[in-house]
Design a protein around this motif. Structure first.
Motif, PDB file in Angstrom:
ATOM      1  N   ALA A  50      33.481  29.150  38.891  1.00  0.00           N
ATOM      2  CA  ALA A  50      32.228  28.719  39.524  1.00  0.00           C
ATOM      3  C   ALA A  50      32.013  29.442  40.845  1.00  0.00           C
ATOM      4  CB  ALA A  50      32.239  27.208  39.734  1.00  0.00           C
ATOM      5  N   ALA A  51      33.085  29.644  41.605  1.00  0.00           N
ATOM      6  CA  ALA A  51      32.982  30.342  42.889  1.00  0.00           C
ATOM      7  C   ALA A  51      32.549  31.790  42.686  1.00  0.00           C
ATOM      8  CB  ALA A  51      34.315  30.282  43.637  1.00  0.00           C
ATOM      9  N   VAL A  52      33.087  32.444  41.658  1.00  0.00           N
ATOM     10  CA  VAL A  52      32.696  33.832  41.377  1.00  0.00           C
ATOM     11  C   VAL A  52      31.210  33.897  41.051  1.00  0.00           C
ATOM     12  CG1 VAL A  52      32.973  35.745  39.748  1.00  0.00           C
ATOM     13  CG2 VAL A  52      34.985  34.605  40.670  1.00  0.00           C
ATOM     14  N   LEU A  53      30.751  33.005  40.184  1.00  0.00           N
ATOM     15  CA  LEU A  53      29.336  32.998  39.821  1.00  0.00           C
ATOM     16  C   LEU A  53      28.452  32.717  41.027  1.00  0.00           C
ATOM     17  CD1 LEU A  53      29.470  31.186  36.385  1.00  0.00           C
ATOM     18  CD2 LEU A  53      29.066  33.604  36.835  1.00  0.00           C
ATOM     19  N   THR A  64      36.345  40.362  40.530  1.00  0.00           N
ATOM     20  CA  THR A  64      35.980  39.808  39.230  1.00  0.00           C
ATOM     21  C   THR A  64      36.704  40.548  38.109  1.00  0.00           C
ATOM     22  OG1 THR A  64      33.815  39.198  40.105  1.00  0.00           O
ATOM     23  CG2 THR A  64      34.030  39.289  37.714  1.00  0.00           C
ATOM     24  N   ARG A  65      36.784  41.858  38.233  1.00  0.00           N
ATOM     25  CA  ARG A  65      37.505  42.654  37.230  1.00  0.00           C
ATOM     26  C   ARG A  65      38.978  42.244  37.170  1.00  0.00           C
ATOM     27  NH1 ARG A  65      37.602  48.602  38.575  1.00  0.00           N
ATOM     28  NH2 ARG A  65      39.520  48.028  39.592  1.00  0.00           N
ATOM     29  N   HIS A  66      39.591  41.969  38.325  1.00  0.00           N
ATOM     30  CA  HIS A  66      40.988  41.536  38.346  1.00  0.00           C
ATOM     31  C   HIS A  66      41.154  40.178  37.663  1.00  0.00           C
ATOM     32  CE1 HIS A  66      42.226  44.958  40.541  1.00  0.00           C
ATOM     33  NE2 HIS A  66      41.814  44.573  41.734  1.00  0.00           N
ATOM     34  N   LEU A  75      39.230  39.017  35.278  1.00  0.00           N
ATOM     35  CA  LEU A  75      39.027  39.242  33.845  1.00  0.00           C
ATOM     36  C   LEU A  75      40.246  39.864  33.173  1.00  0.00           C
ATOM     37  CD1 LEU A  75      35.328  40.441  33.865  1.00  0.00           C
ATOM     38  CD2 LEU A  75      36.216  38.218  33.135  1.00  0.00           C
ATOM     39  N   ALA A  76      41.120  40.472  33.959  1.00  0.00           N
ATOM     40  CA  ALA A  76      42.332  41.078  33.414  1.00  0.00           C
ATOM     41  C   ALA A  76      43.481  40.076  33.306  1.00  0.00           C
ATOM     42  CB  ALA A  76      42.752  42.264  34.281  1.00  0.00           C
ATOM     43  N   THR A  77      43.225  38.806  33.635  1.00  0.00           N
ATOM     44  CA  THR A  77      44.268  37.774  33.574  1.00  0.00           C
ATOM     45  C   THR A  77      43.889  36.713  32.541  1.00  0.00           C
ATOM     46  OG1 THR A  77      43.273  36.303  35.215  1.00  0.00           O
ATOM     47  CG2 THR A  77      44.695  38.079  36.052  1.00  0.00           C
ATOM     48  N   ASP A  78      44.749  35.727  32.395  1.00  0.00           N
ATOM     49  CA  ASP A  78      44.469  34.598  31.504  1.00  0.00           C
ATOM     50  C   ASP A  78      43.379  33.690  32.068  1.00  0.00           C
ATOM     51  OD1 ASP A  78      46.384  35.472  29.773  1.00  0.00           O
ATOM     52  OD2 ASP A  78      47.950  34.142  30.533  1.00  0.00           O
ATOM     53  N   PHE A  79      42.953  33.931  33.279  1.00  0.00           N
ATOM     54  CA  PHE A  79      41.936  33.093  33.927  1.00  0.00           C
ATOM     55  C   PHE A  79      40.520  33.524  33.546  1.00  0.00           C
ATOM     56  CE2 PHE A  79      45.648  32.236  36.332  1.00  0.00           C
ATOM     57  CZ  PHE A  79      45.495  30.954  36.825  1.00  0.00           C
ATOM     58  N   ARG A  80      40.397  34.498  32.686  1.00  0.00           N
ATOM     59  CA  ARG A  80      39.079  35.026  32.327  1.00  0.00           C
ATOM     60  C   ARG A  80      38.205  34.010  31.601  1.00  0.00           C
ATOM     61  NH1 ARG A  80      42.660  37.933  29.808  1.00  0.00           N
ATOM     62  NH2 ARG A  80      43.113  37.505  27.637  1.00  0.00           N
ATOM     63  N   ASN A  81      38.790  32.972  31.024  1.00  0.00           N
ATOM     64  CA  ASN A  81      37.995  31.983  30.287  1.00  0.00           C
ATOM     65  C   ASN A  81      37.279  31.004  31.191  1.00  0.00           C
ATOM     66  OD1 ASN A  81      38.862  33.106  27.858  1.00  0.00           O
ATOM     67  ND2 ASN A  81      40.689  31.825  27.833  1.00  0.00           N
ATOM     68  N   GLY A  82      37.817  30.720  32.369  1.00  0.00           N
ATOM     69  CA  GLY A  82      37.188  29.784  33.298  1.00  0.00           C
ATOM     70  C   GLY A  82      36.977  28.418  32.683  1.00  0.00           C
ATOM     71  N   ARG A  83      38.000  27.889  32.052  1.00  0.00           N
ATOM     72  CA  ARG A  83      37.898  26.612  31.341  1.00  0.00           C
ATOM     73  C   ARG A  83      37.401  25.491  32.234  1.00  0.00           C
ATOM     74  NH1 ARG A  83      43.090  28.422  29.865  1.00  0.00           N
ATOM     75  NH2 ARG A  83      42.929  29.567  27.947  1.00  0.00           N
ATOM     76  N   ARG A  84      36.649  24.598  31.639  1.00  0.00           N
ATOM     77  CA  ARG A  84      36.147  23.416  32.361  1.00  0.00           C
ATOM     78  C   ARG A  84      36.809  22.183  31.821  1.00  0.00           C
ATOM     79  NH1 ARG A  84      32.296  24.063  36.107  1.00  0.00           N
ATOM     80  NH2 ARG A  84      31.489  26.122  36.090  1.00  0.00           N
TER      81      ARG A  84
END
Length: 101
Positions: free
Chosen positions: A64-67, A88-90, A92-101
């Protein structure tokens, strides 16, 4: 340790912004605030690799902070926008790319 205490503070710093429904000001102070928030985000992305267990509960907040920063970053702040895209690219290169809610 110290990192565990710093992470929530940094996440709160990313949420600072204009009041809901108000246009972001186009002042130098506001651009400086967004630049500081992007630098904070960059540091948090650095911490993702070494402290993923501490960051996991904040995954949705991080997304949410990135958006929020992508929408609030002033168009004339090109270096800040570039740094934000790199962070943001960094992410997306991790498991955090999904941004689960």
């Amino acid at each position: 340790g110290n990192i565990a205490r710093l992470i929530p503070l940094m996440m709160r710093a990313l949420q600072i912004g204009p009041k809901s429904g108000h246009e972001p000001p186009s002042t130098a102070r506001y651009r400086d605030l967004v630049a500081c928030q992007v630098k904070t985000l960059s540091f948090l992305t650095y911490l993702l690799r070494g402290f993923a267990d501490l960051m996991r509960p904040l995954e949705a907040s991080l997304a949410a902070a990135v958006l929020q920063l992508l929408t609030r970053c002033p168009p004339e702040a090109t270096s800040t926008r570039k740094e934000l895209l790199v962070a943001t690219r960094h992410i997306l290169a991790t498991d955090f790319r999904n941004g689960r809610r």
